[in-house]
Design a protein around this motif. Structure first.
Motif, mmCIF file in Angstrom:
data_model
loop_
_atom_site.group_PDB
_atom_site.id
_atom_site.type_symbol
_atom_site.label_atom_id
_atom_site.label_comp_id
_atom_site.label_asym_id
_atom_site.label_seq_id
_atom_site.Cartn_x
_atom_site.Cartn_y
_atom_site.Cartn_z
ATOM 1 N N LYS A 175 0.818 -1.204 0.000
ATOM 2 C CA LYS A 175 0.000 0.000 0.000
ATOM 3 C C LYS A 175 0.860 1.265 0.000
ATOM 4 O O LYS A 175 0.571 2.237 -0.684
ATOM 5 C CB LYS A 175 -0.896 -0.028 1.247
ATOM 6 C CG LYS A 175 -1.968 1.036 1.244
ATOM 7 C CD LYS A 175 -2.912 0.874 2.433
ATOM 8 C CE LYS A 175 -3.040 2.191 3.158
ATOM 9 N NZ LYS A 175 -3.118 2.118 4.583
ATOM 10 N N MET A 176 1.937 1.221 0.766
ATOM 11 C CA MET A 176 2.796 2.398 0.870
ATOM 12 C C MET A 176 3.847 2.437 -0.242
ATOM 13 O O MET A 176 4.659 3.356 -0.290
ATOM 14 C CB MET A 176 3.531 2.392 2.216
ATOM 15 C CG MET A 176 2.671 2.217 3.428
ATOM 16 S SD MET A 176 2.157 3.780 4.120
ATOM 17 C CE MET A 176 3.665 4.691 4.060
ATOM 18 N N GLN A 177 3.839 1.387 -1.055
ATOM 19 C CA GLN A 177 4.828 1.276 -2.135
ATOM 20 C C GLN A 177 6.248 1.430 -1.618
ATOM 21 O O GLN A 177 7.061 2.193 -2.145
ATOM 22 C CB GLN A 177 4.550 2.308 -3.216
ATOM 23 C CG GLN A 177 3.167 2.124 -3.807
ATOM 24 C CD GLN A 177 2.972 2.969 -5.036
ATOM 25 O OE1 GLN A 177 3.314 4.142 -5.062
ATOM 26 N NE2 GLN A 177 2.431 2.363 -6.076
ATOM 27 N N LEU A 178 6.518 0.658 -0.564
ATOM 28 C CA LEU A 178 7.847 0.721 0.034
ATOM 29 C C LEU A 178 8.731 -0.390 -0.512
ATOM 30 O O LEU A 178 8.238 -1.431 -0.946
ATOM 31 C CB LEU A 178 7.740 0.550 1.553
ATOM 32 C CG LEU A 178 7.107 1.693 2.332
ATOM 33 C CD1 LEU A 178 6.833 1.260 3.768
ATOM 34 C CD2 LEU A 178 8.029 2.910 2.310
ATOM 35 N N HIS A 179 10.013 -0.173 -0.467
ATOM 36 C CA HIS A 179 10.975 -1.251 -0.720
ATOM 37 C C HIS A 179 10.875 -2.250 0.420
ATOM 38 O O HIS A 179 10.570 -1.871 1.546
ATOM 39 C CB HIS A 179 12.389 -0.672 -0.715
ATOM 40 C CG HIS A 179 12.985 -0.528 -2.069
ATOM 41 N ND1 HIS A 179 12.280 -0.056 -3.143
ATOM 42 C CD2 HIS A 179 14.238 -0.799 -2.526
ATOM 43 C CE1 HIS A 179 13.079 -0.029 -4.200
ATOM 44 N NE2 HIS A 179 14.269 -0.471 -3.854
ATOM 45 N N GLY A 180 11.198 -3.512 0.133
ATOM 46 C CA GLY A 180 11.310 -4.486 1.215
ATOM 47 C C GLY A 180 12.504 -4.117 2.085
ATOM 48 O O GLY A 180 13.430 -3.453 1.624
ATOM 49 N N PHE A 181 12.477 -4.537 3.348
ATOM 50 C CA PHE A 181 13.561 -4.185 4.262
ATOM 51 C C PHE A 181 14.896 -4.752 3.777
ATOM 52 O O PHE A 181 15.882 -4.029 3.623
ATOM 53 C CB PHE A 181 13.230 -4.704 5.668
ATOM 54 C CG PHE A 181 14.313 -4.447 6.674
ATOM 55 C CD1 PHE A 181 14.523 -3.168 7.180
ATOM 56 C CD2 PHE A 181 15.133 -5.484 7.117
ATOM 57 C CE1 PHE A 181 15.530 -2.930 8.104
ATOM 58 C CE2 PHE A 181 16.144 -5.241 8.039
ATOM 59 C CZ PHE A 181 16.343 -3.967 8.539
ATOM 60 N N GLU A 182 14.908 -6.070 3.509
ATOM 61 C CA GLU A 182 16.184 -6.688 3.135
ATOM 62 C C GLU A 182 16.749 -6.120 1.833
ATOM 63 O O GLU A 182 17.918 -5.710 1.806
ATOM 64 C CB GLU A 182 16.049 -8.216 3.061
ATOM 65 C CG GLU A 182 17.351 -8.864 2.614
ATOM 66 C CD GLU A 182 17.379 -10.383 2.740
ATOM 67 O OE1 GLU A 182 16.354 -10.970 3.159
ATOM 68 O OE2 GLU A 182 18.428 -10.968 2.423
ATOM 69 N N PRO A 183 15.960 -6.090 0.768
ATOM 70 C CA PRO A 183 16.539 -5.524 -0.457
ATOM 71 C C PRO A 183 17.005 -4.074 -0.281
ATOM 72 O O PRO A 183 18.028 -3.684 -0.846
ATOM 73 C CB PRO A 183 15.403 -5.593 -1.478
ATOM 74 C CG PRO A 183 14.236 -6.212 -0.813
ATOM 75 C CD PRO A 183 14.614 -6.635 0.562
ATOM 76 N N ALA A 184 16.270 -3.302 0.516
ATOM 77 C CA ALA A 184 16.669 -1.908 0.716
ATOM 78 C C ALA A 184 18.023 -1.839 1.417
ATOM 79 O O ALA A 184 18.926 -1.120 0.993
ATOM 80 C CB ALA A 184 15.607 -1.167 1.521
#
Ligand code: ADP
Ligand code: MG
Length: 693
Positions: free
Chosen positions: A188-197
């Motif tokens: 929904k927030m169009q965020l990167h995943g934690f690990e890939p980020a």
């Protein structure tokens, strides 16, 4: 490839520091757990993915480049001081690497015939092209180039980049990468995943948008900032919950005193005053302590709102205390509020540090016996020796001038182990994002309207060399029945000099205006003397009041309608705004003259232009934030400041809003609880001490 990279020269005669373990060096940076290391993100990147010809590097000149060549000569010279000069060459040209500080081992390492990759800023020196203290690596022919940008981490003494990089890479192999945020939220927030980020930030791929990375606008950074802000919002909400667990006496009665007080007021509350009063009244009725910040521009009428909060406490059978940062301000409050309340039968006590011991004891006794229903004073109020019988409400004026510790002490003064309600007032408007993130757990009420009948203040910026004309103008205004403030220059370096300037200005003006009464008030005067001058000014027996910044807060003389500020370029924006707020309180058109000494620097120019363009305190605060940045804006005293590592309140305000909304949603959804726990654990790992205020 040998890891012999070295970006900083070794300190001269540095003692080998093997004794200190890497672990404790990491701990010094606050890196204790694997997750600490993983979240230790680069401050910048170096591009080592490319090697260019020496000739091309020379043509580029002045820029950082990476070249590769064979050492053709290695010499130690002593002119002008000991240094090592390593000549390298490739097929296209040659270059010198100059080292001022070096270990003996480096001489051997960079022996003739060695292939070396060097990266640094290329300069054209007297003897040809050179790099001073390049970082370098010994490589074999054809050694692969890194495919990602090389991260550069914030580091500490004795902790080299390779060691830090190794430790972080190892930790990345051990941590649990589970995303703390649920997939639907991420989507929904169009965020990167934690690990890939995180992985991207530690090892950015070659094709990454370097600009976005450097600017921290890359989505991987956005994810980190969001997570950080979310953790902050969650822990703020938690602190709020913890406060609500503490008991406070409900001050529910809006009774006869309040009614009589309101009936006796010579004016009606503005809409904004009425609204914030309702907010405060609702808080005071709760069985847990209010912690509310009342913001309102200079002259917006906070005092009467505070007084009405006090009458509610008194109507409910409790005591109220009002604390101001300076004696002169406390005294103004005392006179004004006692003048309102004593006729209604309220016992008001006065307590400041400058009182004679006997009077101080007497005031303390009134507080302790409960006979004084209202106690007004300076920080002397919070001294351990002062006890209250039934303290229900504490009001702190100009709260940003008090330290966090001082405010905390007041909290412990409640009756029966209860915490008093707290109302803090500030005329230094704090932009909303700052209020939300810097002030732990604070409700905010805003008076966004001035009482009617105020005339706008016209501000003029005038060169100091026109001072004579200004004095003429002062003269004319005074003959016209208006009163004038003349504010002396701020001299931060020396209080003595400031005092001298004030005295001299007073003499000059008194001599130039022989037919007028010119008074002087400054910080070094005894309170009684100060009061005498202020009284004379209030009664219009003094026409021109020469003052240092002691009049910055709280002085209220409606007939004063002209203000002159000398060397206005030396004052900060909020100070100028506070000072200017002393005029424009009556019905006469008010003028503020800002005298400056040319030439003006760019920042001072911006400040004075802001003052000329607007009288809106919130707009001024916003520009102040723009000019100075949030850290300086609030000063180091505020809590929570050190907390944000990645998010920048100036550019990431929109993220603060989102984080706040998400925090709210998570906390109000039973299914959100594990998310909250996991997220706080990851980002704060139990370090929530900054939220205790
Ligand atoms: P500040 O918010 O800067 O502390 P004060 O409380 O000192 O402002 O109020 C400034 C002046 O405005 C005082 O003289 C006060 O009596 C007057 N005042 C406050 N509220 C009203 C109102 N609703 N109508 C008219 N005058 C008001
Ligand atoms: Mg005030």
């Amino acid at each position: 490839m040998a890891e012999t990279k070295q970006s900083k020269p070794p300190a001269k005669k540095a003692a080998p520091s093997k004794a200190v373990s890497t672990e404790s060096k990491l701990a010094r940076l606050g890196l204790r757990t694997d997750m600490d290391l993983v979240l230790h993100l680069p401050m910048r990147y170096e591009d080592e993915t490319e090697v260019i010809d020496i000739r091309a590097a020379c043509l580029r000149g002045g820029q950082t480049s990476q070249v590769e060549g064979i050492v053709t000569k290695n010499e130690i010279t002593y002119k002008p001081r000991k240094q090592m000069i390593v000549h390298i060459a490739d097929d296209t040209g040659e270059l010198m690497l100059r080292f001022m500080n070096f270990y003996g081992s480096q001489t051997r390492q960079l022996a003739e015939g060695t292939r070396v990759r060097a990266r640094g800023e290329l300069k054209h020196g007297f003897f040809g092209a050179e790099m001073v203290h390049p970082s370098y690596k010994i490589v074999n022919e054809g050694a692969p180039l890194p495919t990602s940008l090389t991260p550069v981490y914030p580091s500490g003494e004795g902790l080299s980049q390779p060691v830090l990089r190794r430790a972080i890479a190892d930790a990345m192999g051990r941590v649990d990468w589970t995303d703390t945020l649920p997939p639907r939220l991420i989507e929904k927030m169009q965020l990167h995943g934690f690990e890939p980020a995180v992985r991207l930030l530690h090892n950015p791929p070659q094709q990454v948008d370097e600009h976005a990375l450097a600017e921290r606008s890359h989505p991987a950074w956005t994810r980190m900032k969001f997570d950080e802000l979310l953790a902050q919002q969650l822990s703020l909400k938690r602190a709020q919950d913890a406060r609500r667990q503490k008991g406070a006496a409900p001050l529910a009665a809006v009774g006869s005193l309040t009614a009589a007080f309101q009936a006796a007021l010579p004016f009606r509350l503005t809409g904004a005053q009425a609204r914030v009063l309702e907010e405060i009244r609702a808080d005071l009725r709760q069985p847990y302590p209010m912690q509310r910040l009342l913001q309102g521009d200079v002259g917006s009428g906070k005092t009467v709102v505070a007084a009405l909060a006090a009458t509610q406490a008194i109507d409910s059978g409790f005591q109220a205390a009002l604390m101001a940062p300076t004696e002169i301000l406390a005294e103004q409050h005392f006179r004004k509020i006692a003048g309102w309340m004593e006729p209604l039968g309220v016992k008001v006590a006065w307590l400041t540090g400058s009182l004679k011991k006997k009077d101080k004891m007497a005031a303390s006794a009134l507080a302790e016996s409960g006979e004084a229903q209202l106690v007004i004073g300076t920080h002397a109020l919070i001294q351990e020796t002062v006890q209250f019988a039934r303290l229900g409400l504490v009001i702190v004026d100009e709260q940003h001038r008090f330290g966090v510790g001082q405010r905390l002490t007041l909290r412990n003064k409640g009756a029966d182990g209860l915490v008093p309600h707290q109302l803090m007032m500030s005329a230094t408007p704090i932009p909303r994002t700052l209020a939300m993130t810097y002030y732990a757990d604070l409700e905010v009420s805003v008076i966004d309207e001035l009482p009617p009948g105020r005339t706008p203040i016209v501000t003029r910026v005038i060169d100091q060399n026109r001072r004579d004309e200004v004095i003429e103008r002062v003269h004319a205004a005074a003959l016209d029945g208006r009163q004038v403030y003349w504010v002396c220059p701020l001299i931060e370096e020396s209080e003595a000099l400031q005092l001298q300037t004030a005295t001299e200005t007073h003499e000059t003006l008194a001599a130039a205006l022989p037919d007028l009464q010119v008074g002087l008030v400054h910080g070094r005067m005894k309170p009684a003397e100060k009061q005498e001058v202020m009284d004379a000014f209030t009664a219009a027996r003094v026409h021109v009041l020469v003052a240092t910044t002691v009049i910055e807060v709280g002085v209220d003389v409606p007939n004063a309608s002209l203000m002159v500020i000398e060397h206005a370029e030396r004052f900060g924006l909020s100070q100028l705004h506070q000072l200017r707020g002393r005029v424009g309180r009556g019905s006469a058109a008010s003028v503020c003259l800002l005298l400056y000494q040319s030439p003006l620097g760019p920042v001072a120019k911006q400040r004075l232009a802001t003052m000329r363009e607007t009288t809106d305190g919130f707009e001024i605060a916003r520009r102040d934030l723009e000019i100075r940045g949030p850290g300086e804006f609030l000063g180091a005293r505020q809590s929570g400041q050190a907390m944000l590592r990645f998010a920048d309140l100036e550019t990431d305000g929109w993220l603060v809003d989102q984080a706040r909304d998400v925090a709210h949603a998570l906390l109000h959804d039973p299914a959100g609880q594990p998310v909250v726990e996991a997220h706080l654990e990851r980002w704060l790992g139990g370090r929530e001490e900054f939220l205790k205020v």
